[in-house]
Scaffold this motif. Structure first.
Motif, PDB file in Angstrom:
ATOM      1  N   LYS A 278      52.287  36.487  27.128  1.00 51.31           N
ATOM      2  CA  LYS A 278      51.390  35.335  27.266  1.00 51.31           C
ATOM      3  C   LYS A 278      50.022  35.750  27.793  1.00 51.31           C
ATOM      4  O   LYS A 278      48.999  35.192  27.382  1.00 51.31           O
ATOM      5  CB  LYS A 278      52.024  34.287  28.180  1.00 51.31           C
ATOM      6  N   VAL A 279      50.001  36.724  28.687  1.00 49.50           N
ATOM      7  CA  VAL A 279      48.729  37.176  29.224  1.00 49.50           C
ATOM      8  C   VAL A 279      47.960  37.971  28.170  1.00 49.50           C
ATOM      9  O   VAL A 279      46.753  37.776  27.979  1.00 49.50           O
ATOM     10  CB  VAL A 279      48.937  38.012  30.498  1.00 49.50           C
ATOM     11  N   VAL A 280      48.663  38.859  27.480  1.00 45.52           N
ATOM     12  CA  VAL A 280      48.019  39.649  26.423  1.00 45.52           C
ATOM     13  C   VAL A 280      47.462  38.739  25.336  1.00 45.52           C
ATOM     14  O   VAL A 280      46.336  38.931  24.847  1.00 45.52           O
ATOM     15  CB  VAL A 280      49.013  40.669  25.835  1.00 45.52           C
ATOM     16  N   ALA A 281      48.226  37.709  24.955  1.00 50.93           N
ATOM     17  CA  ALA A 281      47.771  36.785  23.919  1.00 50.93           C
ATOM     18  C   ALA A 281      46.513  36.042  24.368  1.00 50.93           C
ATOM     19  O   ALA A 281      45.578  35.841  23.582  1.00 50.93           O
ATOM     20  CB  ALA A 281      48.877  35.797  23.574  1.00 50.93           C
ATOM     21  N   ALA A 282      46.467  35.632  25.624  1.00 49.43           N
ATOM     22  CA  ALA A 282      45.294  34.918  26.138  1.00 49.43           C
ATOM     23  C   ALA A 282      44.050  35.801  26.118  1.00 49.43           C
ATOM     24  O   ALA A 282      42.956  35.354  25.758  1.00 49.43           O
ATOM     25  CB  ALA A 282      45.574  34.420  27.549  1.00 49.43           C
ATOM     26  N   VAL A 283      44.228  37.063  26.470  1.00 45.66           N
ATOM     27  CA  VAL A 283      43.095  37.988  26.491  1.00 45.66           C
ATOM     28  C   VAL A 283      42.624  38.285  25.072  1.00 45.66           C
ATOM     29  O   VAL A 283      41.417  38.315  24.797  1.00 45.66           O
ATOM     30  CB  VAL A 283      43.478  39.288  27.229  1.00 45.66           C
ATOM     31  N   ARG A 284      43.561  38.499  24.153  1.00 43.66           N
ATOM     32  CA  ARG A 284      43.178  38.761  22.758  1.00 43.66           C
ATOM     33  C   ARG A 284      42.434  37.580  22.157  1.00 43.66           C
ATOM     34  O   ARG A 284      41.439  37.743  21.438  1.00 43.66           O
ATOM     35  CB  ARG A 284      44.426  39.088  21.934  1.00 43.66           C
ATOM     36  N   ASP A 285      42.913  36.380  22.455  1.00 43.20           N
ATOM     37  CA  ASP A 285      42.254  35.189  21.928  1.00 43.20           C
ATOM     38  C   ASP A 285      40.832  35.072  22.480  1.00 43.20           C
ATOM     39  O   ASP A 285      39.881  34.782  21.732  1.00 43.20           O
ATOM     40  CB  ASP A 285      43.071  33.946  22.304  1.00 43.20           C
TER      41      ASP A 285
ATOM     42  N   ILE B 231      34.197  35.371  23.526  1.00 44.81           N
ATOM     43  CA  ILE B 231      33.187  36.037  24.341  1.00 44.81           C
ATOM     44  C   ILE B 231      33.939  36.849  25.390  1.00 44.81           C
ATOM     45  O   ILE B 231      34.898  36.361  25.994  1.00 44.81           O
ATOM     46  CB  ILE B 231      32.214  35.030  24.997  1.00 44.81           C
ATOM     47  N   ALA B 232      33.522  38.089  25.590  1.00 48.42           N
ATOM     48  CA  ALA B 232      34.298  38.992  26.437  1.00 48.42           C
ATOM     49  C   ALA B 232      33.807  39.031  27.874  1.00 48.42           C
ATOM     50  O   ALA B 232      34.598  39.163  28.804  1.00 48.42           O
ATOM     51  CB  ALA B 232      34.275  40.409  25.851  1.00 48.42           C
ATOM     52  N   LEU B 233      32.502  38.943  28.062  1.00 53.33           N
ATOM     53  CA  LEU B 233      31.937  39.125  29.391  1.00 53.33           C
ATOM     54  C   LEU B 233      30.805  38.132  29.599  1.00 53.33           C
ATOM     55  O   LEU B 233      29.957  37.951  28.723  1.00 53.33           O
ATOM     56  CB  LEU B 233      31.417  40.559  29.553  1.00 53.33           C
ATOM     57  N   SER B 234      30.787  37.504  30.744  1.00 47.95           N
ATOM     58  CA  SER B 234      29.803  36.461  31.016  1.00 47.95           C
ATOM     59  C   SER B 234      28.378  37.008  31.024  1.00 47.95           C
ATOM     60  O   SER B 234      28.098  38.082  31.561  1.00 47.95           O
ATOM     61  CB  SER B 234      30.100  35.824  32.378  1.00 47.95           C
ATOM     62  N   GLY B 235      27.464  36.239  30.442  1.00 45.61           N
ATOM     63  CA  GLY B 235      26.050  36.591  30.490  1.00 45.61           C
ATOM     64  C   GLY B 235      25.377  36.163  31.780  1.00 45.61           C
ATOM     65  O   GLY B 235      24.232  36.517  32.042  1.00 45.61           O
ATOM     66  N   LYS B 236      26.080  35.348  32.591  1.00 45.35           N
ATOM     67  CA  LYS B 236      25.674  34.948  33.946  1.00 45.35           C
ATOM     68  C   LYS B 236      24.548  33.924  34.010  1.00 45.35           C
ATOM     69  O   LYS B 236      24.308  33.355  35.067  1.00 45.35           O
ATOM     70  CB  LYS B 236      25.286  36.174  34.785  1.00 45.35           C
ATOM     71  N   THR B 237      23.818  33.701  32.925  1.00 46.15           N
ATOM     72  CA  THR B 237      22.718  32.729  32.976  1.00 46.15           C
ATOM     73  C   THR B 237      23.167  31.337  32.542  1.00 46.15           C
ATOM     74  O   THR B 237      22.401  30.383  32.643  1.00 46.15           O
ATOM     75  CB  THR B 237      21.549  33.176  32.079  1.00 46.15           C
ATOM     76  N   MET B 238      24.408  31.218  32.060  1.00 45.10           N
ATOM     77  CA  MET B 238      24.963  29.940  31.626  1.00 45.10           C
ATOM     78  C   MET B 238      26.275  29.686  32.352  1.00 45.10           C
ATOM     79  O   MET B 238      26.878  30.602  32.933  1.00 45.10           O
ATOM     80  CB  MET B 238      25.200  29.938  30.114  1.00 45.10           C
ATOM     81  N   PHE B 239      26.747  28.442  32.314  1.00 44.65           N
ATOM     82  CA  PHE B 239      28.047  28.118  32.884  1.00 44.65           C
ATOM     83  C   PHE B 239      29.154  28.835  32.118  1.00 44.65           C
ATOM     84  O   PHE B 239      29.130  28.916  30.885  1.00 44.65           O
ATOM     85  CB  PHE B 239      28.300  26.613  32.829  1.00 44.65           C
ATOM     86  N   ASN B 240      30.130  29.349  32.855  1.00 44.61           N
ATOM     87  CA  ASN B 240      31.303  30.001  32.281  1.00 44.61           C
ATOM     88  C   ASN B 240      32.499  29.082  32.521  1.00 44.61           C
ATOM     89  O   ASN B 240      32.994  28.994  33.647  1.00 44.61           O
ATOM     90  CB  ASN B 240      31.496  31.362  32.954  1.00 44.61           C
ATOM     91  N   PRO B 241      32.975  28.374  31.498  1.00 49.36           N
ATOM     92  CA  PRO B 241      34.052  27.399  31.712  1.00 49.36           C
ATOM     93  C   PRO B 241      35.342  28.018  32.227  1.00 49.36           C
ATOM     94  O   PRO B 241      36.072  27.397  32.999  1.00 49.36           O
ATOM     95  CB  PRO B 241      34.253  26.768  30.327  1.00 49.36           C
TER      96      PRO B 241
END
Length: 430
Positions: A82-89, A94-104
């Protein structure tokens, strides 16, 4: 599974005709950590190439029950589906936050952590490791109280960055890096007689509900309640280091729940993201957070902390912890493990001095640290991993995933028995 392992060997691709084991050892010896490479080779460490659940496979296809458990990282075992599936999805979004916008996902993970945490712990800061969480908690405490003094305990382990190291109580790790953080002291663990005196004028008391690296030291029930009371009297903040003990490891959602206390700040990492993506966090009471950072929201930041992959992993890991009732499992399997190891201690009192632990964090204290040099390699030969505790070389730590089965616990106990018997035969009474 053998075909899968052979596929891994090809994927890793040993160079210049060397075996994967030889190539890896030479790389470690030259480019990673030369003395550690030699120690690992002498102890018979193989090369890990594949892992699933409670099992790791080496380059030859041999399976090992993982009772070292990444020092507490693999609460859900390796590569929980379940964790692997969540990460793959999430990786496809988007893999890494750009920090200038909200990260839900950061918002959701923080909300989920607040729902799980004790009392009114609510506002969290996400980072990448346990030691980063401790550093942030120390900064928060100093900013919130206007005080400098930080108190830790002897034999504690909070990490190896300068602030965390300053309140970790082992001289061997501290000495090469002095001077450490000013106004930091350590006091005896699980002792309460002089708490008020030690905490007078302190910003915070940093304490583990169970000392992991100190030798799996379990305090008497009520210790953390007395810590809470002393912090309230002196104005020091109570920082509970749950990096290793939290999220089910000790048979409680958080080990501080054993004493039914709410710290002012709690630090987390290791099992926080299910052993897939590194993640750490500290979570604080709103009033404490506001006093520290309420007027300066960028006073403490992290480029990589709280990225989408880490948060997706953490959200899935928390769901698995709850849905699969792994806190209860840790209690049940922990009781089974403790009972079995205590039987071995009764059979071999000349080798094992004491067995102690809480949930699936179990320490086996030997009568002499020399026995560990035989027992751990013998266990490895028998297909079970184990590890010393960093601050107490006489203590072997058994820390399997919370998903470990009853039959796997039984197998590990029998392998340990063989290791202990072999050590006694080889070394006698040291």
């Amino acid at each position: 599974m053998r075909d899968v392992i052979e596929g891994r060997e090809e994927l890793y691709g040993a160079a210049d005709g060397r075996s994967l084991a030889d190539e890896t050892y030479e790389d470690y010896k030259r480019f990673v950590n030369p003395p550690l490479a030699r120690v690992m080779k002498l102890s018979g460490s193989p090369v890990e190439t594949w892992a699933q659940g409670s099992t790791i496979w080496d380059q030859n296809g041999k399976a090992y029950l993982d009772f070292a458990g990444g020092y507490g990282v693999f609460t859900l075992g390796h590569r929980h589906p379940k964790v692997v599936a969540a990460v793959r999805d999430q990786l496809d979004r988007i893999a890494l936050s750009g920090k200038t916008m909200f990260n839900p996902l950061l918002g959701r993970a923080s909300r989920r952590l607040a729902e799980l945490a004790p009392g009114d712990l609510e506002i969290s800061f996400w980072c990448n490791s346990g030691t980063e969480a401790i550093e942030g908690a120390i900064k928060l405490a100093r900013a919130a109280t206007g005080r400098a003094k930080i108190v830790g305990t002897f034999d504690a382990y909070h990490g190896k960055t300068i602030g965390a190291l300053s309140v970790s109580g082992r001289e061997m790790f501290q000495a090469p890096f002095r001077p450490l953080l000013a106004d930091s002291i350590c006091i005896a663990y699980a002792q309460t007689d002089d708490l008020d005196e030690a905490l007078a004028g302190a910003a915070a008391f940093v304490v583990e509900p169970v000392q992991g690296e100190g030798g799996v030291n379990v305090p008497p029930e009520g210790y953390l309640r007395k810590v809470r009371e002393a912090c309230d009297r002196t104005g020091a903040l109570f920082i509970a280091d749950e990096v290793q003990t939290g999220l089910g490891r000790c048979g409680y959602t958080f080990a501080c729940n054993r004493d039914d206390v709410v710290p002012d700040v709690m630090t987390l990492a290791k099992g926080l993201s299910g052993g897939v993506i590194p993640a750490g966090a500290f979570i604080a009471r709103p009033g404490v957070w506001q006093r520290a950072f309420g007027k300066a929201p960028l006073l403490h930041t992290s480029t990589f902390g709280g990225g989408e992959l880490a948060c997706a992993s953490a959200l899935a890991a928390i769901d698995v912890l709850v849905e699969e009732r792994l806190v209860d499992a840790a209690r049940e399997r922990g009781a089974q493990l403790m009972s079995g190891v205590r039987e071995i201690a009764h059979e071999y009192p000349g080798v094992i001095r004491e067995v102690r632990g809480l949930g699936l964090l179990v320490g086996v204290e030997l009568t002499h640290e020399g026995y560990g040099g035989w027992i751990i390699p013998e266990m490895l030969k028998g297909g079970v991993t184990a590890a010393w505790t960093l601050n107490q070389q006489r203590v072997i730590r058994l820390e399997p995933p919370l998903v470990v089965s009853a039959s796997e616990v039984d197998r590990a106990i029998e392998v340990l028995r063989v290791g202990v018997a072999t050590a006694e035969q080889k070394l006698g009474r040291l």
